[in-house]
Design a protein around this motif. Structure first.
Motif, PDB file in Angstrom:
ATOM      1  N   LEU A 129      89.249  47.251  13.080  1.00 52.04           N
ATOM      2  CA  LEU A 129      90.596  47.463  13.686  1.00 52.04           C
ATOM      3  C   LEU A 129      91.748  47.495  12.631  1.00 52.04           C
ATOM      4  O   LEU A 129      92.479  48.276  12.704  1.00 52.04           O
ATOM      5  CB  LEU A 129      90.877  46.276  14.637  1.00 52.04           C
ATOM      6  N   LEU A 130      91.735  46.806  11.490  1.00 54.45           N
ATOM      7  CA  LEU A 130      92.435  47.133  10.405  1.00 54.45           C
ATOM      8  C   LEU A 130      92.549  48.448   9.875  1.00 54.45           C
ATOM      9  O   LEU A 130      93.608  48.968   9.689  1.00 54.45           O
ATOM     10  CB  LEU A 130      91.994  46.071   9.491  1.00 54.45           C
ATOM     11  N   LYS A 131      91.102  49.070   9.672  1.00 54.63           N
ATOM     12  CA  LYS A 131      90.931  50.275   8.975  1.00 54.63           C
ATOM     13  C   LYS A 131      91.634  51.380  10.197  1.00 54.63           C
ATOM     14  O   LYS A 131      92.463  52.336   9.629  1.00 54.63           O
ATOM     15  CB  LYS A 131      89.372  50.673   8.838  1.00 54.63           C
ATOM     16  N   GLU A 132      91.341  51.186  11.382  1.00 52.16           N
ATOM     17  CA  GLU A 132      92.124  52.101  12.213  1.00 52.16           C
ATOM     18  C   GLU A 132      93.499  52.174  12.456  1.00 52.16           C
ATOM     19  O   GLU A 132      94.218  52.937  12.653  1.00 52.16           O
ATOM     20  CB  GLU A 132      91.644  51.708  13.971  1.00 52.16           C
ATOM     21  N   THR A 133      94.320  50.784  12.009  1.00 50.87           N
ATOM     22  CA  THR A 133      95.584  50.695  12.028  1.00 50.87           C
ATOM     23  C   THR A 133      96.003  51.273  10.938  1.00 50.87           C
ATOM     24  O   THR A 133      97.073  52.118  11.006  1.00 50.87           O
ATOM     25  CB  THR A 133      95.782  49.038  12.080  1.00 50.87           C
ATOM     26  N   VAL A 134      95.598  51.072   9.845  1.00 53.29           N
ATOM     27  CA  VAL A 134      95.918  51.916   8.541  1.00 53.29           C
ATOM     28  C   VAL A 134      96.108  53.419   8.760  1.00 53.29           C
ATOM     29  O   VAL A 134      97.019  54.206   8.613  1.00 53.29           O
ATOM     30  CB  VAL A 134      95.196  51.519   7.225  1.00 53.29           C
ATOM     31  N   ALA A 135      94.932  53.751   9.412  1.00 52.84           N
ATOM     32  CA  ALA A 135      94.903  55.471   9.406  1.00 52.84           C
ATOM     33  C   ALA A 135      95.695  55.776  10.515  1.00 52.84           C
ATOM     34  O   ALA A 135      96.424  56.789  10.410  1.00 52.84           O
ATOM     35  CB  ALA A 135      93.563  55.606  10.016  1.00 52.84           C
ATOM     36  N   ALA A 136      96.122  55.196  11.544  1.00 55.10           N
ATOM     37  CA  ALA A 136      96.839  55.482  12.572  1.00 55.10           C
ATOM     38  C   ALA A 136      98.544  55.387  12.311  1.00 55.10           C
ATOM     39  O   ALA A 136      99.208  56.318  12.313  1.00 55.10           O
ATOM     40  CB  ALA A 136      96.719  54.830  13.881  1.00 55.10           C
ATOM     41  N   LEU A 137      98.813  54.364  11.434  1.00 57.47           N
ATOM     42  CA  LEU A 137     100.143  54.280  10.946  1.00 57.47           C
ATOM     43  C   LEU A 137     100.315  55.376   9.766  1.00 57.47           C
ATOM     44  O   LEU A 137     101.521  56.170   9.743  1.00 57.47           O
ATOM     45  CB  LEU A 137     100.275  52.939  10.112  1.00 57.47           C
ATOM     46  N   ARG A 189     104.219  52.799  17.747  1.00 58.59           N
ATOM     47  CA  ARG A 189     105.678  53.392  18.516  1.00 58.59           C
ATOM     48  C   ARG A 189     106.898  52.527  17.845  1.00 58.59           C
ATOM     49  O   ARG A 189     107.697  52.973  17.542  1.00 58.59           O
ATOM     50  CB  ARG A 189     105.518  52.953  19.916  1.00 58.59           C
ATOM     51  N   THR A 190     106.572  51.172  17.693  1.00 58.92           N
ATOM     52  CA  THR A 190     107.451  50.347  16.935  1.00 58.92           C
ATOM     53  C   THR A 190     107.698  50.804  15.547  1.00 58.92           C
ATOM     54  O   THR A 190     108.841  50.847  14.730  1.00 58.92           O
ATOM     55  CB  THR A 190     106.829  48.821  16.860  1.00 58.92           C
ATOM     56  N   ALA A 191     106.631  51.270  14.922  1.00 62.19           N
ATOM     57  CA  ALA A 191     106.703  51.541  13.381  1.00 62.19           C
ATOM     58  C   ALA A 191     107.433  52.919  13.299  1.00 62.19           C
ATOM     59  O   ALA A 191     108.589  53.190  12.413  1.00 62.19           O
ATOM     60  CB  ALA A 191     105.431  51.766  12.693  1.00 62.19           C
ATOM     61  N   ILE A 202     105.186  52.955   4.100  1.00 64.00           N
ATOM     62  CA  ILE A 202     104.321  52.451   3.266  1.00 64.00           C
ATOM     63  C   ILE A 202     103.873  51.216   4.166  1.00 64.00           C
ATOM     64  O   ILE A 202     104.236  50.518   4.607  1.00 64.00           O
ATOM     65  CB  ILE A 202     105.028  51.577   2.115  1.00 64.00           C
ATOM     66  N   VAL A 203     102.176  51.470   4.121  1.00 64.65           N
ATOM     67  CA  VAL A 203     101.420  50.577   5.150  1.00 64.65           C
ATOM     68  C   VAL A 203     101.175  49.225   4.269  1.00 64.65           C
ATOM     69  O   VAL A 203     100.156  49.227   3.241  1.00 64.65           O
ATOM     70  CB  VAL A 203     100.160  51.230   5.617  1.00 64.65           C
TER      71      VAL A 203
END
Ligand code: KMH
Ligand code: ZN
Length: 282
Positions: free
Chosen positions: A67-75, A37-39, A82-83
């Motif tokens: 969790l990092l992989k999940e975060t990259v995918a969600a963003l 939401r912030t992004a 750019i992530v």
């Protein structure tokens, strides 16, 4: 002073960091939903890149690879930003965990160019570790952002590029992180002094920690640089006024960039500036 991409301004948001506690700063985004939401909100007001530190279920910093992989995918799914993942993590994170961040295959990752006192702590970045990060990113096609906490680290960056070649994408981008207690001060004179040591053709962003935010931002704009803002770096909007949310900081930076006639770059323009492909192909 003309610099690569200096017709427009790359705005990076660093929304969370590893230093502030959620209990002290309730508006800090720590869950994946809060981060997304912030992004999105920051993208709407001009951000083109997000510098990400993640938190676990306990709201404490983590470098958990899943969790990092999940975060990259969600963003990637919910924004065009750019992530950029932090490989700096928290001062307590071991090197192996910090290197493993690269396996989440972000578009970009941070690479700090040396060891620095960090308040009462030490942010350790041995030369061999820096080289391993640089090479790991070259191998995976991840574009580094070289984090500079003190001026001498720019000399180390030149040495790194001389010895190990250009990063993935072929462009060199530096972020001057100013005003950390133990690092270079966040003032106009120091920022201008740092520019003399930038590698030829490099672009740069700058961020000032805490009360150095505004002098660093205004100087960077005047010098043709790009901006990083966010609650990783400051939780005060003005004296006695806590930051409402990250988008408030991005909106202020975007407004100043427009006044400077260097409006925010879109994510696509920022990718061209930094040499970032999307998504990363190995
Ligand atoms: N949290 C700091 C110790 C980075 O993200 O690469 C390190 C940091 C730098 O924030
Ligand atoms: Zn960081």
């Amino acid at each position: 002073m003309s610099r690569p991409g200096s017709h427009g301004t790359l705005l990076t948001v660093a929304p969370t960091g590893a230093e502030h506690a959620k209990a002290d700063v309730p508006q800090l985004p720590v869950t994946l939903a809060e981060l997304v939401r912030t992004a999105q909100a920051c993208e709407q007001v001009g951000a083109a890149m997000v510098h990400v530190h993640i938190r676990g279920a306990d709201a404490k910093p983590t470098l958990d690879l899943g969790l990092l992989k999940e975060t990259v995918a969600a963003l990637r799914e919910h924004t065009d930003l750019i992530v950029q993942l932090s490989t700096g993590g928290a001062v307590t994170d071991p090197e192996a965990d910090r290197l493993r961040v690269l396996d989440a295959l972000p578009d970009s990752a941070s690479c700090t160019m040396g060891t620095v006192n960090f308040g009462d702590d030490v942010f350790l970045n041995r030369w061999e570790f820096v080289v391993a990060l640089h090479k790991g990113m070259q191998e995976r096609g991840i574009v580094p952002e070289y984090e500079i906490f003190d001026i001498g680290q720019l000399a180390s960056l030149r040495r790194l590029l001389d010895q190990h070649g250009l990063p993935a994408g072929g462009k060199v981008h530096v972020d001057l992180v100013m005003g950390v207690p133990g690092g270079m001060p966040g003032d106009a004179e120091t920022l201008v002094a740092a520019l003399r040591l930038l590698p030829e053709g490099a672009s740069f962003s700058a961020t000032g920690i805490g009360r150095t935010t505004l002098p660093v931002m205004l100087t960077a704009l005047a010098a043709g640089g790009h901006l990083r803002v966010g609650m990783e770096d400051t939780i005060s909007y003005a004296k006695g006024q806590p930051v409402r949310d990250n988008a408030q900081l991005v909106a202020r930076a975007a407004g100043l960039a427009k006044i400077a006639q260097r409006p925010p770059l879109s994510p696509a323009q920022a990718r061209a500036l930094l040499g970032v492909r999307s998504p990363v192909q190995v």
